[in-house]
Scaffold this motif. Sequence first.
Motif, PDB file in Angstrom:
ATOM      1  N   GLU A 164       5.082   7.958  12.083  1.00 15.17           N
ATOM      2  CA  GLU A 164       4.356   7.977  10.811  1.00 15.17           C
ATOM      3  C   GLU A 164       4.463   6.645  10.077  1.00 15.17           C
ATOM      4  O   GLU A 164       3.493   6.183   9.468  1.00 15.17           O
ATOM      5  CB  GLU A 164       4.884   9.112   9.930  1.00 15.17           C
ATOM      6  N   ARG A 165       5.630   6.014  10.105  1.00 17.95           N
ATOM      7  CA  ARG A 165       5.784   4.777   9.336  1.00 17.95           C
ATOM      8  C   ARG A 165       4.879   3.660   9.869  1.00 17.95           C
ATOM      9  O   ARG A 165       4.394   2.827   9.101  1.00 17.95           O
ATOM     10  CB  ARG A 165       7.243   4.322   9.320  1.00 17.95           C
TER      11      ARG A 165
ATOM     12  N   GLY B 278       3.053   4.659   1.557  1.00 21.40           N
ATOM     13  CA  GLY B 278       2.678   5.862   2.302  1.00 21.40           C
ATOM     14  C   GLY B 278       3.789   6.877   2.181  1.00 21.40           C
ATOM     15  O   GLY B 278       4.773   6.655   1.474  1.00 21.40           O
ATOM     16  N   ARG B 279       3.645   7.989   2.889  1.00 25.22           N
ATOM     17  CA  ARG B 279       4.664   9.046   2.780  1.00 25.22           C
ATOM     18  C   ARG B 279       6.008   8.610   3.345  1.00 25.22           C
ATOM     19  O   ARG B 279       7.058   9.013   2.862  1.00 25.22           O
ATOM     20  CB  ARG B 279       4.192  10.298   3.516  1.00 25.22           C
ATOM     21  N   SER B 280       5.982   7.785   4.394  1.00 24.02           N
ATOM     22  CA  SER B 280       7.226   7.435   5.083  1.00 24.02           C
ATOM     23  C   SER B 280       7.775   6.069   4.694  1.00 24.02           C
ATOM     24  O   SER B 280       8.876   5.708   5.104  1.00 24.02           O
ATOM     25  CB  SER B 280       7.003   7.466   6.604  1.00 24.02           C
TER      26      SER B 280
ATOM     27  N   ARG C  65       1.924   4.198  11.239  1.00 21.83           N
ATOM     28  CA  ARG C  65       0.578   4.539  10.757  1.00 21.83           C
ATOM     29  C   ARG C  65       0.429   4.171   9.285  1.00 21.83           C
ATOM     30  O   ARG C  65      -0.638   3.706   8.854  1.00 21.83           O
ATOM     31  CB  ARG C  65       0.296   6.031  10.951  1.00 21.83           C
ATOM     32  N   ASP C  66       1.497   4.371   8.505  1.00 23.65           N
ATOM     33  CA  ASP C  66       1.424   4.079   7.072  1.00 23.65           C
ATOM     34  C   ASP C  66       1.283   2.584   6.788  1.00 23.65           C
ATOM     35  O   ASP C  66       0.595   2.185   5.833  1.00 23.65           O
ATOM     36  CB  ASP C  66       2.672   4.618   6.356  1.00 23.65           C
ATOM     37  N   VAL C  67       1.940   1.740   7.598  1.00 19.39           N
ATOM     38  CA  VAL C  67       1.894   0.295   7.316  1.00 19.39           C
ATOM     39  C   VAL C  67       0.725  -0.389   8.033  1.00 19.39           C
ATOM     40  O   VAL C  67       0.455  -1.568   7.770  1.00 19.39           O
ATOM     41  CB  VAL C  67       3.212  -0.415   7.708  1.00 19.39           C
ATOM     42  N   TRP C  68       0.042   0.331   8.927  1.00 20.32           N
ATOM     43  CA  TRP C  68      -1.047  -0.283   9.686  1.00 20.32           C
ATOM     44  C   TRP C  68      -2.027  -1.067   8.811  1.00 20.32           C
ATOM     45  O   TRP C  68      -2.340  -2.229   9.140  1.00 20.32           O
ATOM     46  CB  TRP C  68      -1.796   0.773  10.509  1.00 20.32           C
TER      47      TRP C  68
ATOM     48  N   LYS D  30       6.520   1.714  -1.467  1.00 17.76           N
ATOM     49  CA  LYS D  30       5.878   0.492  -1.932  1.00 17.76           C
ATOM     50  C   LYS D  30       6.925  -0.537  -2.362  1.00 17.76           C
ATOM     51  O   LYS D  30       8.005  -0.183  -2.825  1.00 17.76           O
ATOM     52  CB  LYS D  30       4.955   0.797  -3.122  1.00 17.76           C
TER      53      LYS D  30
ATOM     54  N   TYR E 266       0.813  -1.219   0.000  1.00 19.49           N
ATOM     55  CA  TYR E 266       0.000   0.000   0.000  1.00 19.49           C
ATOM     56  C   TYR E 266       0.845   1.266   0.000  1.00 19.49           C
ATOM     57  O   TYR E 266       0.487   2.253  -0.609  1.00 19.49           O
ATOM     58  CB  TYR E 266      -0.947   0.030   1.203  1.00 19.49           C
TER      59      TYR E 266
END
Length: 627
Positions: free
Chosen positions: A177-178, A139-141, A180-183, A144, A137
Amino acid sequence: MNFYIDKLLLWLKDGNLRTLQFVNDKVNVITGNSKTGKTAVLEIVDYCFCGSNETVVISHEHIGENVAWYGLRFTINDKVYTIARGAISENGKFSPDYYFSQMGEIPEIPYAKLEEDQIKSVLEQEFSIDDNVTIAYGGRSVRKNTRLSFRYFQIFNTLSKDIIANGKMFFDKMTLERYRDVWPQIFDLAFGVIDIDSIATQKKINELQQEISVLEADKKKLGKKAEHTNEKLQLLIKQAKENGLLDEALPFEKAVGHLEQLIADGASRFSSNFSTEQEYEKLENERSKIALQLTKLRRFKRSYNKYKDSLRDDEDALRPITYLQENFSANVQGEYRQFLNILAKELSNVRKAIHEKRPFELDIERRIRELTARLAAFDDQLSRTAHVDYVLIPTAQKLVSLGEIKAEYKQLDLSPLDLSQIDKSIGEKSKELELLEVMYSGTEDRRTLIIDTLNEYIQTYISSAKVALDEYGEFSAWFDYKNQRLTLKKSKSAITAKISSSSDHLYLHLCLFAGMHHMLLSENSLYIPSFIIIDQPSIPYFNNSEYDYKESEDKLSNKSDWAKVKNIFKLWNDFYTLILKQKKHFQVIMLEHVSENAWVDCEHIHLVEIFDGIDNALIPFVKQETK
């Protein structure tokens, strides 16, 4: 994933080995007084599993200053390992030194044996993570298609004291942040929403989307290049016409051919360059008509706005009528009453006229926008159209102009633009992408089904905590996947409850994690270790942290809260009753500050040690001998 911690190991600087022994299939309780090192147990586990200073806080005073190596002996997938990590320096620098035994050996003194990356590689195999388990998916941090770390999955294995009664956050490390991005992907993998094949499909979708984006960018770049060349060519033709080299009346396509011939053959014959009406003049006339229409519309709009402003002035002047009618109408009769009614009606008409949007108002705005755009288009066209003066141009000047035009013409890339191959590639890849997206489209439906099932598991523990949840005991679980939180709702209600009590927040956390791990065990999840560390769940009930743990029941300001403290242990006791019937295995390590009678009626509790701060603590006290 079958996992439990056998021992926590501290090699102290005085040469002693401090050991905490845990058991599987029990709630392992370490209780006692504050400032004895209970919370450090959670941090040490995180530190040993390659934690960074973003997630780990171990106090240097009393703990860090006395420990040479931190270690764990643990079982994972029926294999026994020992991992140890060097001391944290006084200035907070984390050690890069690791000891690692794949036989579970506990050395007398650890020594640097493997690099962190090597240890991660071994652990990731046990977590079923390989090069195929990638971030689909993004994310900013996080990028992919990069490999997932086993540490991301450990957000399901801790409930720190900072989180456990938090009404807005339910998982540790979500301030990063990372995480939250991979959650979304961590949840989806853990609960079986997606699998390795799904990740491969998503990876191919990402690659195709990237390839199509590159092709479209190339196509756009080539198109802009051709557009730029065309603009330059138009300016050269304009220059040629204005300097008497080409007939002013020639349309663009023919002018291009004449210019090419002029450059190739030289000045064998120059144009007379005169025409009855120049193209420039035609465009200028059309532009003037549009500019006039635009000016009239803008003037009308300005006048209409002034009219509206005058109506607002009238409204202000008539506003007292409303006050007079509301307060004095009963005392006014005859002509005065009739006069007030007329003024009130006039006020109503004025207000209606102010707020009513007439159709022509909208049409004026639309026409102004259209004419403004057309005016800009004519200005652009005029800038590229020759404006020829009716004067004779000397041949010498024409030759100079021809030389300048020829030099610039040779700089142009006039090779034909062929986008057919790019369009073909985009078309082929778009069809392939469409097919893959159809294959992947079932993910949302599967996630919905799994979250509904998770809510059922959580509901089991809401029922167990019914009394502790007070008025929310009859509510239903509602897991919010997007915001990573659990809330409750009434039966057949579409509105979730607004919960503010820290006691209720505590139980929401406990019910969520008990429900999640029960489901993960039932589904034989490959990615989530079967343990959890819970730090001081009773914290919402004690206003003062400075009390003797043996007197915890008496220290409660609200005596009825002791039943809620006991319910914490009952909930996990119920959890074990259910999972052991399924022949599943799980370990809870609970760090507490309450007396032993809080769990006296529970059969699945194991008291590890009591840190009373006098005879025992994580770091043993040095006792002075009495002479």
